[in-house]
Design an enzyme around this catalytic site. Structure first.
Site, PDB file in Angstrom:
ATOM      1  N   SER A   1      -9.839   2.347   3.168  1.00 33.62           N
ATOM      2  CA  SER A   1      -8.745   2.811   2.292  1.00 33.62           C
ATOM      3  C   SER A   1      -8.220   2.171   1.379  1.00 33.62           C
ATOM      4  O   SER A   1      -7.495   2.316   0.312  1.00 33.62           O
ATOM      5  CB  SER A   1      -7.945   3.836   2.869  1.00 33.62           C
ATOM      6  OG  SER A   1      -7.264   3.024   3.826  1.00 33.62           O
TER       7      SER A   1
ATOM      8  N   SER B   1      -9.630  -0.365   7.299  1.00 31.88           N
ATOM      9  CA  SER B   1      -9.237  -0.167   5.775  1.00 31.88           C
ATOM     10  C   SER B   1      -8.477  -1.513   5.271  1.00 31.88           C
ATOM     11  O   SER B   1      -8.113  -1.529   4.055  1.00 31.88           O
ATOM     12  CB  SER B   1      -8.189   0.830   5.806  1.00 31.88           C
ATOM     13  OG  SER B   1      -9.009   2.030   5.837  1.00 31.88           O
TER      14      SER B   1
ATOM     15  N   LYS C   1       0.975  -1.233   0.058  1.00 30.39           N
ATOM     16  CA  LYS C   1      -0.024   0.146  -0.082  1.00 30.39           C
ATOM     17  C   LYS C   1       0.923   1.405  -0.045  1.00 30.39           C
ATOM     18  O   LYS C   1       1.827   1.443   0.719  1.00 30.39           O
ATOM     19  CB  LYS C   1      -0.773  -0.157   1.265  1.00 30.39           C
ATOM     20  CG  LYS C   1      -2.016   1.002   1.309  1.00 30.39           C
ATOM     21  CD  LYS C   1      -2.850   0.733   2.581  1.00 30.39           C
ATOM     22  CE  LYS C   1      -3.880   1.877   2.774  1.00 30.39           C
ATOM     23  NZ  LYS C   1      -4.766   1.734   3.838  1.00 30.39           N
TER      24      LYS C   1
HETATM   25  N1  LIG Z   1      -7.564   3.616   7.158  1.00 27.78           N
HETATM   26  C1  LIG Z   1      -8.652   3.150   7.873  1.00 27.78           C
HETATM   27  O1  LIG Z   1      -8.783   2.137   8.285  1.00 27.78           O
HETATM   28  C2  LIG Z   1      -9.650   4.339   7.411  1.00 27.78           C
HETATM   29  C3  LIG Z   1     -11.115   4.197   7.635  1.00 27.78           C
HETATM   30  N2  LIG Z   1     -11.594   3.566   6.602  1.00 27.78           N
HETATM   31  C4  LIG Z   1     -11.505   5.620   7.665  1.00 27.78           C
HETATM   32  O2  LIG Z   1     -11.991   6.405   6.754  1.00 27.78           O
HETATM   33  O3  LIG Z   1     -10.993   6.445   8.618  1.00 27.78           O
END
Ligand SMILES: NC(=O)C[C@H](N)C(=O)O
Length: 502
Positions: A155, A179, A80
């Site tokens: 993400s 994410s 990533k």
């Molecule tokens: N990096 C993550 O786990 C982020 C999570 N989806 C958020 O929008 O904060």
């Protein structure tokens, strides 16, 4: 050998060890696949063709010389793009880091290199890992290989899509609020968020330091366990790193039954707001766990109701502080104002105004407000108290169950644009994954089947801190029963991507 990209990492490792294939062949097969499908999928922001092939050739030479190698030696991987790689562009999918080349490797990257794993490239994400769809990437969204009109989660949508599209057998993700697990759920892949501190955060561009955790993305539970053992373990360069070595995961992933294992269904994660097909798939998997000998109980975690609210105070607060370093002075983008004096303050404002996307700005503003004098106790302080309540809920639940289970995400993959203008709807994708980050406990998502819309559903397993091995045990057994039922892996049911001719 045909179809090297369809093999699991464990299978590739066995073929490599038996010298039936070389790492150069395996790596080239994946680079070819990337060239053929990534124009559509857009899982990668940067491809490291020459470097990956050189690393593959080096590991082949070591094997030919009879050197003892790590189990995954020669198996390529995608990383990533929020994890720094020495000499290779790392952007966190932000314009503010466009073309930035880090001078050092993250500890987990050092471990991948030491294990002889060629790095294929860097995968797409929501800018600074803020989002659940990759639509917030400054470089364009990644598409879900199951349906190119739909999001791959976020993400870490790039890492999940790369693995689901057979562009990489393995990938590294990061999970601050889901994410790794949510993208795994909506792409039919396996994703593990280790215990907080289980994998070094050194060289991970910080989003929220008390929540961030890197971990594996793969197509099987065993592959996740194999990769977890490579990247895990203590790191003196990360002050929050646990002292434990990363062992026992692979053995756990090979478990055959669940006799004596108590599985707790979390009452609060699965009712209203969860798609019908998601719930059905979840219940079918629970029945299989029972069949494998597990004892199923229901547990209640009443404070989870406030988890999302607490997360959206803690995360923005920490992010606003972590992202202060992107100021146009130290690294990355620098924008000078075109009118008026060029002062430090005005360069910072111009750089941050131009370099950050809307979601990042939204969270920086939220976080700055939540931390400001006079509001600190009311917002950040209250959120920290909720965090303690959530930890207590988990402690009580784990007194009754060895692992907890829930659907990973409330819905299957949605269409592009569907939630982009409604931050709250976007945030709700992580409602079932966020509690684990707030408590620092490990979680794994594996595919449990298809919903009514023909799209993959994720099944989440949670364990107490430092008991990551339980995830692999329960996940490994469930995966075996499910693949027997389906007559093969779920991803075999994904539509074929159109292959671009080169
Ligand atoms: N990096 C993550 O786990 C982020 C999570 N989806 C958020 O929008 O904060």
């Amino acid at each position: 050998m045909s179809d090297l990209t369809r093999r699991t990492a464990a299978e590739l490792a066995a073929l490599l060890a038996a010298k039936e294939v070389s790492s150069v062949e395996v790596t080239q097969a994946h680079l070819d696949r990337m060239a053929a499908v990534d124009g559509d999928v857009h899982a990668f922001l940067h491809v490291n063709t020459d470097e990956a092939l050189a690393a593959a050739a080096a590991v082949d030479a070591r094997r030919a010389a009879g050197e003892e190698l790590a189990e995954l030696a020669g198996v390529p991987i995608a990383v990533k793009d929020i994890i720094v790689t020495k000499g290779q562009v790392t952007t966190a999918a932000s314009k503010i880091l466009e073309n930035w080349v880090p001078p050092y490797d993250a500890t987990l990257v050092t471990k991948l290199r030491a294990a002889g794993m060629p790095i294929l490239g860097k995968t797409n994400l929501d800018e600074f890992a803020m989002g659940s769809s990759t639509e917030h990437s400054a470089y364009g969204a990644t598409r879900n290989p199951w349906d190119l009109e739909r999001i791959p989660g976020g993400s870490g949508g790039g890492s999940a899509a790369a693995v689901a599209a057979f562009e990489a057998p393995l990938a590294i993700g990061t999970d601050t609020g889901g994410s790794i697990r949510q993208p795994a759920a909506v792409t039919g892949t396996v994703g593990t968020k280790p215990t907080y501190g289980g994998v070094s955060r050194y060289g991970l561009i910080a989003l929220a330091s008390s929540l961030d955790q890197a971990g594996p993305v793969s197509r099987t539970v065993l592959d996740s366990a194999l990769l977890h053992e490579v990247i895990g373990g203590h790191d003196p360069l990360d002050s929050t790193s646990l002292p434990d070595p990363a062992t026992g995961y692979v053995a756990a992933a090979r478990s055959r039954d669940l006799k004596g294992v108590r599985v707790g269904i979390v009452k609060e994660l699965g009712g209203e707001g969860y798609q019908e097909g998601v719930r059905r798939s979840f219940e079918q998997s629970v029945a299989l766990l029972q069949q494998a000998g597990a004892e199923v109980v229901e547990v209640s975690c009443p404070s989870f109701e406030y988890a999302l609210a607490a997360y959206y105070l803690i995360l923005p607060a920490e992010a606003s502080s972590n992202l202060a370093k992107f100021d146009g002075m130290r690294f990355g983008l620098r924008v000078e104002p075109t009118d008026g004096p060029v002062t430090a303050e005005r360069v910072m404002a111009a750089t941050r105004g131009a370099g950050f996307g809307d979601e990042v700005k939204r969270r920086i503003i939220l976080g700055t407000y939540a931390l400001s004098a006079g509001y600190y106790d009311a917002y950040y302080g209250s959120a920290q108290k909720v965090r303690t309540l959530i930890q207590r809920d988990f402690a009580a639940a784990f007194a009754r169950a060895d692992v907890l289970v829930s659907p990973t995400a409330p819905t299957t993959a949605f269409k592009f644009g569907e939630k982009l203008d409604d931050p709250m709807a976007m945030y709700l994708n992580d409602v079932a994954t966020i509690p684990a980050n707030l408590a620092g406990i490990p979680g794994l998502s594996l595919p449990s089947g298809l919903s009514d819309d023909g799209l993959p559903v994720g099944f989440q397993v949670l364990a107490p801190a430092r008991e990551d091995a339980r995830l692999y045990r329960v996940g490994g057994v469930l995966e075996r029963l499910l693949t027997e039922k389906w007559g093969g892996p779920l991803l075999a049911q994904a539509p074929e991507l159109e292959v671009a001719s080169r």
